[in-house]
Write an enzyme that holds these catalytic residues in place. Structure first.
Site, mmCIF file in Angstrom:
data_model
loop_
_atom_site.group_PDB
_atom_site.id
_atom_site.type_symbol
_atom_site.label_atom_id
_atom_site.label_comp_id
_atom_site.label_asym_id
_atom_site.label_seq_id
_atom_site.Cartn_x
_atom_site.Cartn_y
_atom_site.Cartn_z
ATOM 1 N N GLU A 111 22.623 -39.850 10.371
ATOM 2 C CA GLU A 111 23.431 -39.188 9.581
ATOM 3 C C GLU A 111 24.481 -38.436 10.136
ATOM 4 O O GLU A 111 25.583 -38.096 9.337
ATOM 5 C CB GLU A 111 22.387 -38.234 8.698
ATOM 6 C CG GLU A 111 21.366 -38.990 7.733
ATOM 7 C CD GLU A 111 20.435 -38.304 7.027
ATOM 8 O OE1 GLU A 111 20.132 -38.531 5.872
ATOM 9 O OE2 GLU A 111 19.600 -37.516 7.700
ATOM 10 N N GLU A 131 13.439 -43.247 7.528
ATOM 11 C CA GLU A 131 12.571 -41.959 6.650
ATOM 12 C C GLU A 131 11.620 -42.731 5.521
ATOM 13 O O GLU A 131 10.479 -42.011 5.520
ATOM 14 C CB GLU A 131 13.626 -41.345 5.909
ATOM 15 C CG GLU A 131 14.412 -40.156 6.732
ATOM 16 C CD GLU A 131 15.446 -40.769 7.501
ATOM 17 O OE1 GLU A 131 16.147 -39.868 8.106
ATOM 18 O OE2 GLU A 131 15.688 -41.985 7.498
#
Length: 261
Positions: A111, A131
């Site tokens: 990210e 995730e």
């Protein structure tokens, strides 16, 4: 001449008009609240320092970053300025940031790279957003940015399965600006930074502002926005001395001298 500073698992080094930010927190360069807050301070200083034109983010070791340090996870974490990793929500940063991905960029590490404007990666680097494997989604920008940077089918697969993507695959899909041997990573990132420094600073900021403002618009609506006067960085470029310096330097057969005004 460069100046190196080290604090809280992050090293910074100034190289002319470029600041290099290196994560150095063995063994996975995981980002805890302190690292995130320190990165936010560094990116804020970069944003506000007129003598700096480009930032490069890289890391020491075999990881770019393993992402959020789960050992420090708690409700209502304070990521500091700029959101997670100091950059994922710093929407008022008008200057370019290059990610030089040296190794594994997982979760929040990926990210962070996605929040950068340009990505240079070692051929051995890998990218993943795992995730979903622990019951979460990559809401530090990954689920929002990845579909804008990759074909939607590929982005959806990565988001829903958490699988690893190699740097060569990322390069094939157009995510990377350069995919190079590890030994060439920083030279390639620095060469790209030097190209940016050679460009007119107000024009580079205008490009970033226009890209951000028109990403979801049609070309026709984008033109309307450009001519509306609603993009300050674009107007600032058009009203600047530098706007005329480029053509003048071309006519006089000399390198342009950018003043940033």
């Amino acid at each position: 001449m460069s100046v190196t500073n080290y604090a809280e698992g992050v090293r910074t080094e100034r190289r002319g008009q470029v600041i290099e930010i290196t994560l150095d927190r063995p063994k996975a360069n995981a980002i805890d609240p302190g690292i995130s807050q320190r990165l936010g301070e560094i990116f804020s200083e970069y944003r506000d320092d007129p003598s700096l034109r480009v930032a490069i983010v890289t890391a020491a070791g075999r990881f770019f970053s393993g992402g959020w340090d789960l050992k420090s996870a708690a409700p209502d974490q304070d990521f500091g300025r700029g959101g997670f990793a100091g950059l994922t929500e710093m929407f008022n940063l008008r200057k370019p940031v290059i990610a030089a991905v040296n190794g594994i960029a997982a979760g929040g590490g990926f990210e962070l790279a996605l929040a950068c404007d340009l990505i240079v990666a070692a051929e051995s680097a890998e990218f993943m957003l795992p995730e979903v494997k622990i019951g979460l989604i990559p809401d530090g920008g990954g689920v929002l940015r990845l579909p804008k940077r990759l074909p939607r089918a590929i982005a959806t697969e990565l988001l829903m399965t958490g699988r690893r993507m190699s740097a060569p695959e990322a390069d094939r899909h157009g995510l990377l600006n350069r995919c190079v041997p590890l030994a060439d990573l920083m030279p390639a990132a620095r060469a790209l930074a030097d190209d940016l420094v050679a460009s007119a600073p107000l024009a580079v900021m205008a490009v970033k502002a226009v890209l951000q403002a028109t990403e979801a618009l049609t070309v026709e609506d984008g033109y309307k926005l450009l001519t509306s006067g609603a993009l300050p960085d674009y107007q600032r470029m058009r009203d600047s001395e530098d706007y005329w310096e480029g053509p003048k330097a071309f006519q006089e057969r000399r390198p342009p001298v950018w003043k940033g005004r």
